[in-house]
Scaffold this motif. Structure first.
Motif, PDB file in Angstrom:
ATOM      1  N   PRO A   1      -6.944  -0.347 -10.559  1.00 27.12           N
ATOM      2  CA  PRO A   1      -7.340  -1.109  -9.496  1.00 27.12           C
ATOM      3  C   PRO A   1      -6.445  -1.930  -8.820  1.00 27.12           C
ATOM      4  CG  PRO A   1      -8.907  -1.257 -11.218  1.00 27.12           C
ATOM      5  CD  PRO A   1      -7.768  -0.570 -11.869  1.00 27.12           C
ATOM      6  N   GLU A   2      -5.542  -2.761  -9.666  1.00 27.38           N
ATOM      7  CA  GLU A   2      -4.580  -3.762  -8.945  1.00 27.38           C
ATOM      8  C   GLU A   2      -3.647  -3.009  -8.195  1.00 27.38           C
ATOM      9  OE1 GLU A   2      -1.812  -5.432 -11.674  1.00 27.38           O
ATOM     10  OE2 GLU A   2      -0.427  -5.903  -9.832  1.00 27.38           O
ATOM     11  N   ALA A   3      -3.219  -1.635  -8.709  1.00 23.07           N
ATOM     12  CA  ALA A   3      -2.274  -0.769  -7.865  1.00 23.07           C
ATOM     13  C   ALA A   3      -2.835  -0.182  -6.652  1.00 23.07           C
ATOM     14  CB  ALA A   3      -1.694   0.292  -8.687  1.00 23.07           C
ATOM     15  N   ALA A   4      -4.117  -0.043  -6.534  1.00 21.92           N
ATOM     16  CA  ALA A   4      -4.827   0.479  -5.481  1.00 21.92           C
ATOM     17  C   ALA A   4      -5.151  -0.607  -4.243  1.00 21.92           C
ATOM     18  CB  ALA A   4      -6.367   1.306  -5.687  1.00 21.92           C
ATOM     19  N   LEU A   5      -5.352  -1.745  -4.780  1.00 24.86           N
ATOM     20  CA  LEU A   5      -5.331  -2.915  -3.887  1.00 24.86           C
ATOM     21  C   LEU A   5      -4.026  -3.134  -3.313  1.00 24.86           C
ATOM     22  CD1 LEU A   5      -7.347  -5.328  -3.093  1.00 24.86           C
ATOM     23  CD2 LEU A   5      -5.966  -6.576  -4.725  1.00 24.86           C
ATOM     24  N   ALA A   6      -2.996  -3.118  -3.894  1.00 23.35           N
ATOM     25  CA  ALA A   6      -1.610  -3.413  -3.534  1.00 23.35           C
ATOM     26  C   ALA A   6      -1.063  -2.487  -2.749  1.00 23.35           C
ATOM     27  CB  ALA A   6      -0.660  -3.786  -4.682  1.00 23.35           C
ATOM     28  N   ASN A   7      -1.349  -1.038  -2.838  1.00 27.33           N
ATOM     29  CA  ASN A   7      -1.183  -0.094  -1.952  1.00 27.33           C
ATOM     30  C   ASN A   7      -1.686  -0.008  -0.649  1.00 27.33           C
ATOM     31  OD1 ASN A   7       0.588   0.806  -4.140  1.00 27.33           O
ATOM     32  ND2 ASN A   7      -0.676   2.754  -4.303  1.00 27.33           N
ATOM     33  N   VAL A   8      -3.106  -0.398  -0.632  1.00 18.36           N
ATOM     34  CA  VAL A   8      -3.839  -0.618   0.510  1.00 18.36           C
ATOM     35  C   VAL A   8      -3.192  -1.917   1.361  1.00 18.36           C
ATOM     36  CG1 VAL A   8      -6.134  -1.663   1.464  1.00 18.36           C
ATOM     37  CG2 VAL A   8      -5.989   0.338  -0.363  1.00 18.36           C
ATOM     38  N   LEU A   9      -2.676  -2.858   0.613  1.00 16.13           N
ATOM     39  CA  LEU A   9      -2.108  -4.027   1.302  1.00 16.13           C
ATOM     40  C   LEU A   9      -0.739  -3.492   1.848  1.00 16.13           C
ATOM     41  CD1 LEU A   9      -1.277  -7.061   1.895  1.00 16.13           C
ATOM     42  CD2 LEU A   9      -0.174  -7.300  -0.434  1.00 16.13           C
TER      43      LEU A   9
ATOM     44  N   VAL B   1      -3.023 -11.424   4.517  1.00 19.66           N
ATOM     45  CA  VAL B   1      -2.572 -12.719   3.710  1.00 19.66           C
ATOM     46  C   VAL B   1      -3.854 -12.710   2.832  1.00 19.66           C
ATOM     47  CG1 VAL B   1      -2.814 -15.037   4.078  1.00 19.66           C
ATOM     48  CG2 VAL B   1      -1.698 -13.454   5.760  1.00 19.66           C
ATOM     49  N   VAL B   2      -5.361 -12.536   2.942  1.00 23.27           N
ATOM     50  CA  VAL B   2      -6.285 -12.739   2.056  1.00 23.27           C
ATOM     51  C   VAL B   2      -5.909 -11.764   0.813  1.00 23.27           C
ATOM     52  CG1 VAL B   2      -8.745 -12.316   1.656  1.00 23.27           C
ATOM     53  CG2 VAL B   2      -7.858 -13.597   3.622  1.00 23.27           C
ATOM     54  N   ILE B   3      -5.719 -10.565   1.155  1.00 22.27           N
ATOM     55  CA  ILE B   3      -5.355  -9.629  -0.063  1.00 22.27           C
ATOM     56  C   ILE B   3      -4.296  -9.907  -0.829  1.00 22.27           C
ATOM     57  CG2 ILE B   3      -4.709  -7.242  -0.717  1.00 22.27           C
ATOM     58  CD1 ILE B   3      -6.260  -5.812   1.636  1.00 22.27           C
TER      59      ILE B   3
ATOM     60  N   LEU C   1       2.855 -14.706  -1.034  1.00 21.02           N
ATOM     61  CA  LEU C   1       1.694 -15.222  -0.232  1.00 21.02           C
ATOM     62  C   LEU C   1       2.491 -15.872   1.015  1.00 21.02           C
ATOM     63  CD1 LEU C   1      -1.086 -15.754   0.365  1.00 21.02           C
ATOM     64  CD2 LEU C   1      -0.990 -17.776  -0.938  1.00 21.02           C
ATOM     65  N   CYS C   2       3.583 -16.787   0.755  1.00 20.72           N
ATOM     66  CA  CYS C   2       4.236 -17.314   1.693  1.00 20.72           C
ATOM     67  C   CYS C   2       4.963 -16.367   2.719  1.00 20.72           C
ATOM     68  CB  CYS C   2       5.359 -18.338   1.521  1.00 20.72           C
ATOM     69  SG  CYS C   2       4.585 -19.805   0.808  1.00 20.72           S
ATOM     70  N   MET C   3       5.572 -15.249   2.091  1.00 17.00           N
ATOM     71  CA  MET C   3       6.528 -14.171   2.827  1.00 17.00           C
ATOM     72  C   MET C   3       5.584 -13.529   3.875  1.00 17.00           C
ATOM     73  SD  MET C   3       9.060 -15.451   1.899  1.00 17.00           S
ATOM     74  CE  MET C   3      10.449 -14.681   2.698  1.00 17.00           C
ATOM     75  N   VAL C   4       4.417 -12.982   3.361  1.00 26.02           N
ATOM     76  CA  VAL C   4       3.335 -12.267   4.196  1.00 26.02           C
ATOM     77  C   VAL C   4       2.484 -13.212   5.159  1.00 26.02           C
ATOM     78  CG1 VAL C   4       1.065 -11.145   4.104  1.00 26.02           C
ATOM     79  CG2 VAL C   4       2.573 -10.444   2.277  1.00 26.02           C
TER      80      VAL C   4
ATOM     81  N   GLY D   1      -3.255 -12.883  -1.284  1.00 28.07           N
ATOM     82  CA  GLY D   1      -3.937 -14.187  -1.972  1.00 28.07           C
ATOM     83  C   GLY D   1      -4.744 -13.899  -3.163  1.00 28.07           C
ATOM     84  N   VAL D   2      -5.456 -12.912  -2.958  1.00 28.70           N
ATOM     85  CA  VAL D   2      -6.588 -12.518  -3.881  1.00 28.70           C
ATOM     86  C   VAL D   2      -5.643 -11.612  -5.100  1.00 28.70           C
ATOM     87  CG1 VAL D   2      -8.300 -10.791  -4.629  1.00 28.70           C
ATOM     88  CG2 VAL D   2      -8.436 -12.356  -2.562  1.00 28.70           C
ATOM     89  N   TRP D   3      -4.873 -10.685  -4.552  1.00 27.98           N
ATOM     90  CA  TRP D   3      -3.941 -10.013  -5.692  1.00 27.98           C
ATOM     91  C   TRP D   3      -3.069 -11.147  -6.479  1.00 27.98           C
ATOM     92  CZ3 TRP D   3       1.098  -7.275  -4.241  1.00 27.98           C
ATOM     93  CH2 TRP D   3       1.648  -6.577  -5.264  1.00 27.98           C
ATOM     94  N   MET D   4      -2.455 -12.082  -6.210  1.00 27.58           N
ATOM     95  CA  MET D   4      -1.685 -12.953  -6.905  1.00 27.58           C
ATOM     96  C   MET D   4      -2.629 -13.968  -7.842  1.00 27.58           C
ATOM     97  SD  MET D   4       1.299 -12.347  -6.907  1.00 27.58           S
ATOM     98  CE  MET D   4       1.332 -10.674  -6.192  1.00 27.58           C
TER      99      MET D   4
END
Lengths: 248, 248
Positions: free
Chosen positions: A193-201, A24-26, A52-55, A28-31
């Motif tokens: 970096p954004e893609a790495a964050l989203a992939n980790v999510l 949820v935090v990732i 955010l709502c769906m996750v 939120g931070v991503w968006m």
């Protein structure tokens, strides 16, 4: 074996909560960091409410709703059922907010709805979840269904409950894939970096659903049978309890 | 209830085969009709081998490998185990061809590898599948593991077997999403016939994994316990059989 005895249950549950909150935090931070935060004005900031709502709703709260039968395995069946229904109601409401957010944004921006596989799978998951919630209410919380009907529906309710959690995560993975490709049309072949964050999510969402599935399906973690409770409670007795592998 | 008694098993299995074959055929037609068929020359026709091999190997054959314990529920445990291992070996080999196809195509076209969530999840699924296959061989087909070790690993093997099938389908859904967005950058907001076909493929893949999961997890469809076989076969005795909900 020690790693799966009932004493280890709190560790698995704690792990699932750490994973779920992190997801949820990732999100939120991503968006928030990469797409300018949240709004409700038809702008792309309104779109940001959707992931955010769906996750939060359809993955984290839904997963926690599933876990209550293991977390409160010694509480009264009636209380746990009500908590189960309430958590899923919260999950439903938050999912509806998330769906309205994206439809409203699409309509304001003249983007057609429901063309992607993400939207097809996601909507199917939501509709089936709503149906499953209504059926659960009718069969298990209201005194309408016979014990035969209850014991017939119980294994299906459990099976499709886990299927829908997996489908929610599958839909999220497609949503992440779409968002990354839409937002970086030209540079989609680099790992920003954004893609790495989203992939980790995405990987953490997969870990969350696996951990919830493990806790729920593990024989050692099931609710101990309670004949006294079964005999006393009429409306809240599911009969399937303790008699087969399909009890919640 | 009649719809889930053991006599209905052939219908569910037949349904899964129709779904699985349809998925493979649609993938073949999608790549053949819209992307110019197949080749092995580093061109985009070589890429087309990738989706076909992954759906055929890691979804359809893998799913059938899972189902053999239900389809041949009255055959000897040893024969079914060997068939299970062989089907998964075929699934592994075909997956490797599919992976080589896409890496080779990427390298010829200077497209970087392993940047997308699709590639991360897909590669994770493949590596864990390979590991699970090796562990299955070591624990259940070779006489190395003690009966205690076997009965410890069996529920994990079954749980992660289903998890990996779901992850394979989840990776396929992301692959479909990527392919549609890459191929129609400008018109990605319309539902072209190609997108409709690919979305239907995605839904059918989801139906396939749900049906396989249902057949495998349904109590009524499990192998009947066979004490004589258990007593006679030493190497091929898993002990877990018939004693809990986690036997194959």
């Amino acid at each position: 074996m020690g790693w799966a005895g009932v004493r280890t249950l709190p560790w698995y549950v704690a792990g699932s909560q750490v994973l779920g909150v992190t997801c949820v935090v990732i999100t939120g931070v991503w968006m928030g960091h990469y797409y300018g935060g949240y709004a409700w004005d038809g702008s792309s900031q309104q779109f940001n409410v959707h992931p955010l709502c769906m996750v939060l709703g359809l993955v984290f709260l839904y997963g926690d709703g599933v876990l209550v039968y293991r977390v409160f395995r010694n509480e009264s069946k009636r209380s746990v059922k009500i908590l189960h229904a309430l958590l899923h109601m919260m999950a439903l409401i938050i999912s509806i907010v998330g769906l309205v957010a994206v439809f409203d944004y699409h309509n304001s921006s003249n983007i057609p709805n429901m063309y992607s596989l993400h939207s097809w799978c996601g909507m199917l998951t939501f509709v089936l979840f709503f149906l499953q919630w209504l059926l659960g209410l009718a069969f298990f919380l209201f005194p309408w269904a016979s014990t035969l009907l209850r014991s017939w529906y119980l294994p299906l309710h459990i099976f499709f409950g886990l299927v829908l959690l997996a489908m929610a995560v599958g839909s999220s993975l497609m949503g992440i894939t779409e968002k990354l490709l839409f937002s970086s049309q030209s540079s989609s072949s680099k790992l920003a970096p954004e893609a790495a964050l989203a992939n980790v999510l995405g990987l953490l969402l997969v870990c969350f659903v696996i951990l919830v599935g493990f806790v729920v399906s593990r024989e050692e973690f099931r609710r101990p049978p309670n004949p006294e409770e079964e005999a006393l409670s009429v409306h809240f007795n599911t009969l399937g309890e303790g008699s087969g592998p399909s009890s919640p």
